[in-house]
Design a protein around this motif. Sequence first.
Motif, PDB file in Angstrom:
ATOM      1  N   ILE A  15      95.338  -9.284 -38.646  1.00  0.00           N
ATOM      2  CA  ILE A  15      93.909  -9.093 -38.438  1.00  0.00           C
ATOM      3  C   ILE A  15      93.699  -8.183 -37.236  1.00  0.00           C
ATOM      4  O   ILE A  15      94.254  -8.414 -36.162  1.00  0.00           O
ATOM      5  CB  ILE A  15      93.179 -10.430 -38.194  1.00  0.00           C
ATOM      6  N   TYR A  16      92.905  -7.120 -37.444  1.00  0.00           N
ATOM      7  CA  TYR A  16      92.502  -6.247 -36.353  1.00  0.00           C
ATOM      8  C   TYR A  16      91.136  -6.705 -35.836  1.00  0.00           C
ATOM      9  O   TYR A  16      90.224  -6.977 -36.620  1.00  0.00           O
ATOM     10  CB  TYR A  16      92.382  -4.795 -36.828  1.00  0.00           C
ATOM     11  N   TYR A  17      90.990  -6.755 -34.518  1.00  0.00           N
ATOM     12  CA  TYR A  17      89.701  -7.034 -33.891  1.00  0.00           C
ATOM     13  C   TYR A  17      89.313  -5.789 -33.088  1.00  0.00           C
ATOM     14  O   TYR A  17      89.975  -5.444 -32.107  1.00  0.00           O
ATOM     15  CB  TYR A  17      89.794  -8.248 -32.975  1.00  0.00           C
ATOM     16  N   ASP A  18      88.278  -5.121 -33.529  1.00  0.00           N
ATOM     17  CA  ASP A  18      87.788  -3.920 -32.853  1.00  0.00           C
ATOM     18  C   ASP A  18      86.523  -4.253 -32.086  1.00  0.00           C
ATOM     19  O   ASP A  18      85.655  -4.997 -32.568  1.00  0.00           O
ATOM     20  CB  ASP A  18      87.515  -2.810 -33.858  1.00  0.00           C
ATOM     21  N   ALA A  19      86.395  -3.671 -30.891  1.00  0.00           N
ATOM     22  CA  ALA A  19      85.240  -3.955 -30.053  1.00  0.00           C
ATOM     23  C   ALA A  19      83.947  -3.444 -30.683  1.00  0.00           C
ATOM     24  O   ALA A  19      82.899  -4.081 -30.576  1.00  0.00           O
ATOM     25  CB  ALA A  19      85.439  -3.348 -28.667  1.00  0.00           C
ATOM     26  N   ARG A  20      84.016  -2.316 -31.352  1.00  0.00           N
ATOM     27  CA  ARG A  20      82.814  -1.718 -31.943  1.00  0.00           C
ATOM     28  C   ARG A  20      82.587  -2.247 -33.352  1.00  0.00           C
ATOM     29  O   ARG A  20      83.498  -2.265 -34.184  1.00  0.00           O
ATOM     30  CB  ARG A  20      82.949  -0.199 -31.985  1.00  0.00           C
ATOM     31  N   ASP A  21      81.354  -2.634 -33.632  1.00  0.00           N
ATOM     32  CA  ASP A  21      81.018  -3.130 -34.962  1.00  0.00           C
ATOM     33  C   ASP A  21      81.169  -2.058 -36.031  1.00  0.00           C
ATOM     34  O   ASP A  21      81.428  -2.362 -37.198  1.00  0.00           O
ATOM     35  CB  ASP A  21      79.574  -3.660 -34.992  1.00  0.00           C
ATOM     36  N   ASP A  22      81.008  -0.787 -35.621  1.00  0.00           N
ATOM     37  CA  ASP A  22      81.093   0.300 -36.592  1.00  0.00           C
ATOM     38  C   ASP A  22      82.446   1.008 -36.575  1.00  0.00           C
ATOM     39  O   ASP A  22      82.580   2.127 -37.085  1.00  0.00           O
ATOM     40  CB  ASP A  22      79.982   1.319 -36.331  1.00  0.00           C
ATOM     41  N   ALA A  23      83.445   0.381 -35.975  1.00  0.00           N
ATOM     42  CA  ALA A  23      84.773   0.999 -35.907  1.00  0.00           C
ATOM     43  C   ALA A  23      85.312   1.251 -37.317  1.00  0.00           C
ATOM     44  O   ALA A  23      85.227   0.379 -38.184  1.00  0.00           O
ATOM     45  CB  ALA A  23      85.730   0.117 -35.130  1.00  0.00           C
ATOM     46  N   ALA A  24      85.849   2.425 -37.520  1.00  0.00           N
ATOM     47  CA  ALA A  24      86.435   2.768 -38.815  1.00  0.00           C
ATOM     48  C   ALA A  24      87.887   2.327 -38.816  1.00  0.00           C
ATOM     49  O   ALA A  24      88.716   2.875 -38.096  1.00  0.00           O
ATOM     50  CB  ALA A  24      86.331   4.268 -39.064  1.00  0.00           C
TER      51      ALA A  24
END
Length: 348
Positions: A15-24
Amino acid sequence: MKKTATRLADGRELIYYDARDDAARAAVTDARTLPPRPAAGEVRDDPLLGEGVVVASHRQDRTHLPPPEQCPLCPSRPGRPTEIPAADYDVAVFENRFPALSGETGRCEVVCFTDDHDASFAALAPERAALVLAAWTDRTAELSALPGVAQVFCFENRGIEIGVTLAHPHGQIYAYPFVTPRTARMLERAAAHRAETGRNLFEDVVAAERVDGRRVVAEGAHWTAFVPRAARWPYEVQVHPRRRVPDLLALDDAARAEFPALHLDLLRRFDRLFGAGAPPTPYVCAWHQAPVAHPHRDEFGLHLQLFTVRRAPGKLKFLAGSESAMNVFVNDVPPEAAAERLRKAASA
């Protein structure tokens, strides 16, 4: 926060957790050829103590202190695939390839705090530390819902003195099929305290430390960090929310917002303890959470425990006869002195 789940070549979840909600976050396939996943470890009950012991012989083969160019937690590069197929990431969580617990006996996960191999948790920005806290919380929720899981434990081991086998900044999460002995004992004490006084044990402990003040290291509007009066380790800190809650899921927004800066401050104080030029301080950083289901669950108080085995420059605290055989700790550093040194280790 954006969460993206995928699978590794042997079927383990990533699972990747990206800080930005719109991260591609495009799906990147793990093209490695991996051996079958090992059989689950065995949980055996100690009849004299009534405690579970995990036997997992396959962990003898786990990766041990590889050179940086062979780190399995760095992003993949052409010709050098790793556990993280993507070329970069913010925070990544995946099922451990060499788990102590798996299948019907629980689950073990690895939490990578950053894709920077040479960083440390203490070097993270508050925003990244907040993302790690969000990942810990999300994994607590997901793992608590798995059949047979009794308790979720998020922790970080740092330093070869602790037994770390990978240098990349990371932690782990264990989903136990039983309530751990330490937690069970705390719950017993909390229940007895409630019956005797009508009050909550964790709330009384924090209140007493705040009134005494000698062992308080740092405070915010929503958290208190102090050295326990009966600290077992040379330098040990407990961090409790002012509003007692049983687990990470129950923290309110204000406590979540304040925690990252306090956490980073404490880790940096630990690194300053032994003077400029000293090697990074080895430590264990552990979240104590209430079990998933327990008659006295609501009496528990979530707290973070941070401690080091280093008692002085070049000297370690070893668990010898009294500690290992009898579980009676002998501490060479008075807790009040430890707290004073940690207060002085604050940044200018």
